[in-house]
Design a protein around this motif. Structure first.
Motif, PDB file in Angstrom:
ATOM      1  N   ARG A 283       0.826  -1.204   0.000  1.00  0.00           N
ATOM      2  CA  ARG A 283       0.000   0.000   0.000  1.00  0.00           C
ATOM      3  C   ARG A 283       0.866   1.262   0.000  1.00  0.00           C
ATOM      4  O   ARG A 283       0.606   2.222  -0.738  1.00  0.00           O
TER       5      ARG A 283
ATOM      6  N   LEU B 270       2.433   1.726  -3.460  1.00  0.00           N
ATOM      7  CA  LEU B 270       1.489   2.246  -4.448  1.00  0.00           C
ATOM      8  C   LEU B 270       1.196   3.725  -4.204  1.00  0.00           C
ATOM      9  O   LEU B 270       1.103   4.516  -5.151  1.00  0.00           O
TER      10      LEU B 270
ATOM     11  N   CYS C  19      -2.844  -0.632 -11.216  1.00  0.00           N
ATOM     12  CA  CYS C  19      -2.786  -0.826  -9.756  1.00  0.00           C
ATOM     13  C   CYS C  19      -1.639  -1.738  -9.334  1.00  0.00           C
ATOM     14  O   CYS C  19      -1.797  -2.588  -8.450  1.00  0.00           O
TER      15      CYS C  19
ATOM     16  N   ARG D   6       0.812  -5.804  -6.122  1.00  0.00           N
ATOM     17  CA  ARG D   6      -0.509  -5.468  -6.663  1.00  0.00           C
ATOM     18  C   ARG D   6      -1.550  -5.203  -5.565  1.00  0.00           C
ATOM     19  O   ARG D   6      -1.536  -5.825  -4.503  1.00  0.00           O
ATOM     20  N   CYS D   7      -2.451  -4.295  -5.895  1.00  0.00           N
ATOM     21  CA  CYS D   7      -3.702  -4.137  -5.160  1.00  0.00           C
ATOM     22  C   CYS D   7      -4.813  -4.112  -6.205  1.00  0.00           C
ATOM     23  O   CYS D   7      -4.955  -3.137  -6.951  1.00  0.00           O
TER      24      CYS D   7
ATOM     25  N   PRO E 232      -8.488  -3.632  -7.162  1.00  0.00           N
ATOM     26  CA  PRO E 232      -9.592  -2.937  -6.501  1.00  0.00           C
ATOM     27  C   PRO E 232     -10.884  -3.743  -6.516  1.00  0.00           C
ATOM     28  O   PRO E 232     -11.099  -4.607  -7.373  1.00  0.00           O
TER      29      PRO E 232
ATOM     30  N   ASP F  67     -10.695  -4.685  -1.611  1.00  0.00           N
ATOM     31  CA  ASP F  67      -9.491  -4.743  -2.428  1.00  0.00           C
ATOM     32  C   ASP F  67      -8.692  -5.998  -2.072  1.00  0.00           C
ATOM     33  O   ASP F  67      -8.799  -6.526  -0.962  1.00  0.00           O
TER      34      ASP F  67
ATOM     35  N   TYR G 111      -4.765  -7.630  -1.947  1.00  0.00           N
ATOM     36  CA  TYR G 111      -3.328  -7.392  -1.987  1.00  0.00           C
ATOM     37  C   TYR G 111      -2.600  -8.708  -2.262  1.00  0.00           C
ATOM     38  O   TYR G 111      -2.901  -9.736  -1.639  1.00  0.00           O
TER      39      TYR G 111
END
Length: 366
Positions: A145, A148, A189, A234-235, A237, A343, A345
């Motif tokens: 997080r 990003l 993302c 990666r996240c 959404p 979301d 992760y």
């Protein structure tokens, strides 16, 4: 009065001690960086990498992590990957999961070259439950997080005005074709793991500690390399509603040796996106752009049905710290459950063998 004077003297002494300590630490950091750069200039990259890792374990510092990431890349700029194993591959092994229904699952302490080979070569993939502890997975999700968010700040402020231990772009030549993919990843993302030297260090240290790198090395028969362009934080959404089937061999070719460690850092597959997969071994790259495919590179739903030969696709549920390991033939897509509301992760880390490394990829030394 005397008591106050004594206290002031103690406080001043403490400030002096703290200042001297900080100066000594800074001098030590600069000396270590100079030594590491000297190793690199002389072509002694493995010495530089060992030094930087040791220093960062003892006293974590952003400059150690940035130079380490650069060194892990430059070692193969100076000397590209070459074959170190001429034996036939894959080695013939028994299916230790014979009779298993669906994808085989093991505990983290059961992961080794034998279970990894059997899972991939006979069943297409291997699920490893509890590869990381839930607390470690949550810690790494927080790191994703922050990475990003830092990437977003970089795009807003521009590189000259931006400093962060979480986002620092690996310097690549302007002629590097792969560098263009960086913008596509960040627009979806994600961030290349190598572009977060802090996360790269944490991830490679952690995967080494839990035995993943040794298991892959045993499976390949040679020390693996980590991909620059295929390893991503990666996240995904909660708003995602469309995903396309694919095999990564369609992008990289079939004549390679690969293992992708897809690591879940949050609960997924029920109220967050996971992976939808065809739970079987496919021996080749399927035709793309046909049978209802949305893109030239994707596998159409009609082709998925033909490849399944009556077998249904599945969407495993993952807890934080669970992992799925598979190669470039595995047919999969982002899973989108009906109850999606959160979301997801995750980190995907693609490893390749030096003797069968895809030419369009860039390697990192481990």
């Amino acid at each position: 009065m005397e008591q106050n004077q004594a206290w002031n003297e103690i406080s001043a002494a403490r400030c002096t001690w703290c200042g001297n300590k900080m100066m000594l630490e800074q001098d030590s950091i600069e000396s270590n960086l100079i030594l590491a750069r000297t190793h690199m200039q002389r072509g002694h990259f493995t010495d530089a990498i060992a030094l930087l890792r040791r220093c960062n374990r003892q006293n974590r510092h952003v400059l150690y992590e940035q130079l380490l990431a650069q060194c892990q890349y430059e070692i193969y700029v100076a000397e590209p990957p070459r074959a170190s194993n001429v034996l036939p591959w894959p080695e013939q092994i028994d299916d230790v999961f014979a009779g298993a229904s669906g994808l085989p699952e093991i505990r983290a302490d059961q992961l080794n070259a034998r279970t990894l080979a059997a899972g991939i070569q006979y069943h297409g993939a291997l699920i490893v439950r509890g590869l990381l502890t839930e607390s470690k997975a949550s810690e790494m999700a927080a790191g994703v997080r922050r990475t990003l968010d830092s990437c977003g700040e970089w795009h807003q402020k521009g590189q000259p005005a931006f400093e962060s231990p979480w986002y620092w772009r690996l310097p690549l030549s302007e002629e590097c074709e792969l560098a263009q993919a960086r913008f596509w990843v960040e627009g979806a993302c994600g961030v290349w793991t190598v572009d977060s030297p802090r996360m790269l260090f944490d991830l490679t240290e952690t995967l080494g500690q839990v035995g993943v790198i040794d298991a892959i090395a045993g499976y390949f028969g040679e020390r693996p390399l980590l991909s620059v362009g295929k390893s991503t934080l990666r996240c995904v959404p909660s708003t995602i509603r469309v995903a396309d089937w694919h095999q990564d061999g369609a992008f990289m070719g079939g004549d390679i040796r690969s293992v992708n460690v897809w690591l879940s850092l949050s609960h997924c597959g029920e109220d967050a996106s996971g992976l939808e997969v065809l739970p079987r071994r496919l021996p080749r790259v399927l035709p793309t752009g046909t049978h209802g495919a949305n893109f030239e590179w994707s596998v159409g739903p009609g082709m998925v049905e033909l490849a399944g030969e009556g077998m249904s696709t599945v969407s495993p549920v993952f807890a934080p710290g669970d992992a799925m390991l598979f190669d470039h033939y595995f047919l999969h897509r982002t899973g989108i459950p009906e109850a999606i509301a959160k979301d997801r992760y995750a980190i995907e880390s693609w490893f390749f063998a030096p003797s069968a490394y895809p030419q369009q990829q860039l390697p990192l030394w481990l």
